[in-house]
Design a protein around this motif. Structure first.
Motif, short mmCIF file in Angstrom:
data_model
loop_
_atom_site.label_atom_id
_atom_site.label_comp_id
_atom_site.label_asym_id
_atom_site.label_seq_id
_atom_site.Cartn_x
_atom_site.Cartn_y
_atom_site.Cartn_z
N TYR A 176 30.70 45.09 28.18
CA TYR A 176 29.73 44.10 28.92
C TYR A 176 29.22 43.30 27.98
O TYR A 176 28.57 43.57 27.04
CB TYR A 176 28.61 44.76 29.67
CG TYR A 176 29.34 45.79 30.73
CD1 TYR A 176 29.55 45.47 31.94
CD2 TYR A 176 29.54 47.21 30.46
CE1 TYR A 176 29.95 46.45 32.89
CE2 TYR A 176 30.15 47.89 31.34
CZ TYR A 176 30.51 47.40 32.67
OH TYR A 176 30.95 48.24 33.63
N PRO A 218 34.29 45.94 37.83
CA PRO A 218 33.76 45.03 38.41
C PRO A 218 35.19 44.30 38.82
O PRO A 218 35.95 43.81 37.93
CB PRO A 218 32.89 44.24 37.64
CG PRO A 218 32.34 45.02 36.66
CD PRO A 218 33.39 46.05 36.34
N VAL A 233 30.17 37.58 42.73
CA VAL A 233 30.02 38.98 42.65
C VAL A 233 28.98 39.30 41.74
O VAL A 233 28.85 39.03 40.78
CB VAL A 233 31.33 39.66 42.00
CG1 VAL A 233 31.23 40.92 41.80
CG2 VAL A 233 32.53 39.25 43.22
N ILE A 266 26.66 42.76 40.11
CA ILE A 266 26.86 44.20 39.50
C ILE A 266 25.32 44.54 39.16
O ILE A 266 24.48 43.65 38.51
CB ILE A 266 27.59 44.52 38.52
CG1 ILE A 266 27.46 43.83 37.12
CG2 ILE A 266 29.23 44.02 39.11
CD1 ILE A 266 28.33 44.18 36.00
N LEU A 281 28.84 38.31 37.68
CA LEU A 281 30.07 38.48 37.27
C LEU A 281 30.68 37.19 36.84
O LEU A 281 30.68 36.29 37.94
CB LEU A 281 30.95 39.61 38.08
CG LEU A 281 32.35 39.54 37.49
CD1 LEU A 281 32.27 40.36 36.09
CD2 LEU A 281 33.26 40.27 38.48
N GLN A 302 35.33 47.20 44.21
CA GLN A 302 35.63 46.97 42.80
C GLN A 302 37.13 47.24 42.49
O GLN A 302 37.81 47.38 43.45
CB GLN A 302 34.95 48.45 41.91
CG GLN A 302 33.43 48.44 42.12
CD GLN A 302 33.07 49.75 41.71
OE1 GLN A 302 32.90 49.92 40.35
NE2 GLN A 302 32.54 50.53 42.59
#
Length: 339
Positions: free
Chosen positions: A8, A38, A52, A54, A68, A130
């Motif tokens: 990430y 994701p 999106v 998360i 995202l 996902q």
């Protein structure tokens, strides 16, 4: 052996103004063939893909909700596993107050008190579909993962209409979509622009909004928050934790009708009986109005005949004739002519 690594990353501005990608954290999988990652939504023709978000908590980082940006991959080889690099951006949630937070901060309030009125408008975080990242660095659907949201199921944050408060932490809602409904679909209806005008996000979206009662769902109070709406001064806006935005009376009737059709009960439920009685009452009202008009015409005719009778009696008296005898003679003559 390591098979999948999910990294990430966040884009930050370093010294001298240089923009670099910093690794916030990573997930390493050993002897796992695929892992949930994701999913970047596919854009539909003529539409921009929806954003999106998360939830991910990193050590030393206070932020927990992320938007995202992209997902890139690096092929696996003998020296390294498949690597999925997920680029994310911080999302400010400081002004977002979910229903469970409101109830927790004020013990006097209940979900029934705040959302007990059918037709109250809320926003619901349904979550996001996902994808699966595989050891060959390919991304595929998560169709095997029934414990997650799947394609075609209700997803993302969206406006919704409260149908019923099931319990203190469970609310039944009908979601709202901007996708045009099929002609003749009685399980859905369009929100009036006057209702959307109360909420800046939907007022200026340039899209129509439809309540789809065919996708009723019960959601936790932890997914619900009030939509951004205008305050009384008409200028400032924010999330009113009193949940003051609701359908109009006309829209409430449309909601009830759509709910009836959504459960396939339109042929026998009391609503249909009431509708039939109303139709009969409307038909009888038309008959009453027609008879009233006919009565008025007959009354006018009777008034004219009364004047003629008075005139005839006056003439009979002036001519020395008996009015009743002359009238009886005329009736007999008319009967003879009809024969």
């Amino acid at each position: 052996m390591q098979t999948i690594v999910v990294r990430y990353l966040e884009t930050v501005t370093g010294s001298g103004g240089a923009v670099v990608e910093t690794v916030l954290g990573s997930e390493t999988y050993e002897d796992i063939k695929e892992a949930l990652i994701p999913g970047v939504p596919q854009a539909k023709p003529g539409r921009v893909p929806h954003p999106v978000f998360i939830t991910k908590c990193f050590v030393g980082v206070n932020n927990h909700l992320w938007r995202l940006e992209s997902v890139s991959t690096a092929q696996a080889n003998a020296q390294q596993p498949a690597i999925f690099s997920v680029l994310i951006k911080r999302h400010d949630v400081s002004k977002e107050i979910f229903l469970y937070q409101t109830l927790k901060s004020n013990k006097v309030l209940t979900a029934q008190k705040l959302l007990g009125q059918q037709g109250t408008l809320v926003e619901v975080d349904y979550g996001f579909v996902q994808q699966t990242g595989r050891i060959n660095a390919l991304s595929k659907t998560n169709k095997r993962y029934m414990d997650t949201l799947l394609e075609a199921e209700m997803h993302k944050r969206r406006l919704a209409v409260v149908v019923k408060v099931i319990s203190g932490n469970l609310i039944q809602v009908a979601p709202v979509t901007s996708q045009t409904i099929k002609p003749g679909d009685k399980t859905a209806f369009k929100l009036d622009q006057s209702t959307l005008d109360k909420m800046p996000r939907y007022q200026n979206s340039g899209k129509d909004s439809y309540v789809i009662c065919s996708m009723l769902e019960c959601v936790s109070v932890q997914r619900i928050l009030p939509p951004v709406s205008y305050f009384k001064n008409g200028r400032d806006s924010g999330r009113n934790v009193n949940y003051g935005i609701a359908l109009s009376r006309a829209e409430e009737k449309k909601l009830k009708s759509a709910l009836v059709h959504a459960v396939g009960a339109s042929d026998y439920v009391p609503y249909n009986d009431v509708l039939q009685v109303q139709l009969k009452a409307d038909h009888l009202q038309v008959s009453v109005e027609s008879l009233a008009a006919e009565l008025e015409a007959q009354t006018e005719r009777l008034s004219q005949l009364s004047a003629v009778e008075r005139l005839a009696k006056s003439w009979a008296e002036a001519m020395g004739r008996n009015y009743d005898e002359e009238l009886e003679f005329q009736r007999a003559l008319d009967e003879e002519n009809r024969a």
